[in-house]
Design an enzyme around this catalytic site. Sequence first.
Site, PDB file in Angstrom:
ATOM      1  N   ARG A 244     -25.851 129.233 -34.604  1.00 47.88           N
ATOM      2  CA  ARG A 244     -25.977 129.308 -33.147  1.00 47.88           C
ATOM      3  C   ARG A 244     -25.078 130.394 -32.550  1.00 47.88           C
ATOM      4  O   ARG A 244     -25.409 130.972 -31.509  1.00 47.88           O
ATOM      5  CB  ARG A 244     -25.684 127.945 -32.516  1.00 47.88           C
ATOM      6  CG  ARG A 244     -26.811 126.948 -32.802  1.00 47.88           C
ATOM      7  CD  ARG A 244     -26.407 125.515 -32.520  1.00 47.88           C
ATOM      8  NE  ARG A 244     -26.086 125.302 -31.129  1.00 47.88           N
ATOM      9  CZ  ARG A 244     -25.504 124.192 -30.661  1.00 47.88           C
ATOM     10  NH1 ARG A 244     -25.196 123.203 -31.499  1.00 47.88           N
ATOM     11  NH2 ARG A 244     -25.245 124.072 -29.376  1.00 47.88           N
TER      12      ARG A 244
ATOM     13  N   ARG B 286     -25.505 118.754 -42.145  1.00 46.81           N
ATOM     14  CA  ARG B 286     -25.067 117.849 -41.073  1.00 46.81           C
ATOM     15  C   ARG B 286     -25.455 118.480 -39.744  1.00 46.81           C
ATOM     16  O   ARG B 286     -24.626 119.074 -39.048  1.00 46.81           O
ATOM     17  CB  ARG B 286     -23.557 117.650 -41.141  1.00 46.81           C
ATOM     18  CG  ARG B 286     -23.091 116.984 -42.429  1.00 46.81           C
ATOM     19  CD  ARG B 286     -21.588 116.768 -42.391  1.00 46.81           C
ATOM     20  NE  ARG B 286     -21.047 116.485 -43.713  1.00 46.81           N
ATOM     21  CZ  ARG B 286     -20.009 117.117 -44.248  1.00 46.81           C
ATOM     22  NH1 ARG B 286     -19.387 118.068 -43.579  1.00 46.81           N
ATOM     23  NH2 ARG B 286     -19.577 116.789 -45.445  1.00 46.81           N
TER      24      ARG B 286
ATOM     25  N   ASP C 268     -26.289 119.311 -35.982  1.00 41.91           N
ATOM     26  CA  ASP C 268     -25.637 118.934 -34.720  1.00 41.91           C
ATOM     27  C   ASP C 268     -26.548 118.128 -33.812  1.00 41.91           C
ATOM     28  O   ASP C 268     -27.762 118.108 -34.009  1.00 41.91           O
ATOM     29  CB  ASP C 268     -25.277 120.202 -33.914  1.00 41.91           C
ATOM     30  CG  ASP C 268     -24.195 120.998 -34.575  1.00 41.91           C
ATOM     31  OD1 ASP C 268     -23.410 120.421 -35.345  1.00 41.91           O
ATOM     32  OD2 ASP C 268     -24.151 122.221 -34.324  1.00 41.91           O
TER      33      ASP C 268
END
Lengths: 246, 246
Positions: free
Chosen positions: B198, B51, B53
């Site tokens: 990240r 999924r 971002d």
Amino acid sequence: MRNIKVILQYEGTKYQGWQRQVNTGNTIQGKLEAILTTMCGRKVEVQGAGRTDAGVHALGQVANFHLETDKSPEEIMVYMNRYLPEDIAVIAAAEASQRFHSRLNATGKTYCYRVLNSATPHIFERRYVYMMPEELDLEAMEQAAKLFCGTHDFRAFTSNKKSKKSTIRTVDEIRIKKVGDEIRFTFQGNGFLYHMVRIMMGTLLEVGKHERDMSQVEYLLHAGRREDAGFLVPAMGLTLVEVRYS
Amino acid sequence: MRNIKVILQYEGTKYQGWQRQVNTGNTIQGKLEAILTTMCGRKVEVQGAGRTDAGVHALGQVANFHLETDKSPEEIMVYMNRYLPEDIAVIAAAEASQRFHSRLNATGKTYCYRVLNSATPHIFERRYVYMMPEELDLEAMEQAAKLFCGTHDFRAFTSNKKSKKSTIRTVDEIRIKKVGDEIRFTFQGNGFLYHMVRIMMGTLLEVGKHERDMSQVEYLLHAGRREDAGFLVPAMGLTLVEVRYS
């Protein structure tokens, strides 16, 4: 007045080409001149080495401009990059001699045309490649490319019918390289006529698809008319890679 | 009902991520489901392996969906590519077993984070790289990267505070490679928490700038809180490269 030489990168997708036009500000030259004119408080004219068409990109366009400023070339570059849109960048700047002219002094240019030879789009490269899924005969294209090399009258390979200037140019080399499912055509020469790279490309691709015999290239270089040469490939695949000076 | 597995490429710049949302149609999943629902005349749900971002790209996202149609996988792919916007493409399609689920069956994923380590923008790559001109200590980052490898509790490296699910994951490898003025970080693991790549990246970059000692990574993996870990790097540099199945 100082004379500053810059090297530029841009993505041509959104622009109506290099050259400033009366009715639109959406040209690379127009963007640069507006920023430099604001910086100096008086009109600055920018000369580009190659007048790239609408949609054509540049990795190493060269330009120069005369101005009065206290800024160093590095500071001019930083200033320009701050105000330039995200699809245009100055990647180098230096002091040039008074007489330097980016276009008139250029002794050679390199263009690259990228063909995505696949039915599967490549999302990340989509703005920089021309997609042609048909099978292409690499060897036939390489042989045809050799025929273009040398000094010839390229009048069949330009869309500019009005100009009375010489249509004789020297093509030094055309390299064809397969990189994954992409075919890269690199053109080196002393200069190229309006649309010349894109019409040579269309002719090469027709040879690659066996729609045209390579012997026609010789004919076109002798007695050619534009109507007999290949199609004009889309601008998106074309990039001005480098401008050389002696 | 047949079960079709597809591999997808997309540029995430314009999208609010993979996952369908109630108040916006601007998600990758939403685009795919709209096209397949029109094709089949009944609601089709698409499951994605990762999924991603908002702003994150994919070179090899995997998805699957159940539907009834006479079309072959190849024909489904062609149909989808005809109606998909130019920044999303299906690059492969195949029949899958009834029980195949792209996310639940995934055994490994590879992400790549690209840092342009230069003060000079790169126009052609600007949407896919994070620009950080500061000097980075490659060796320090490589050593810190090794500390992340293995099975750890990554709770300090996720923005998701509410979830009661396990925050234990296995990172198999983090490769750091300098390519010109770009540094590419490749993360391989069995799965990654929300924002985990990240935040690991932000932590590595802080180590690279000598703003953080690499010993802190060990501490964070033992007793870490999100506030103590590195900054969340921008989504634009991140690409889902591959999803693996055993």
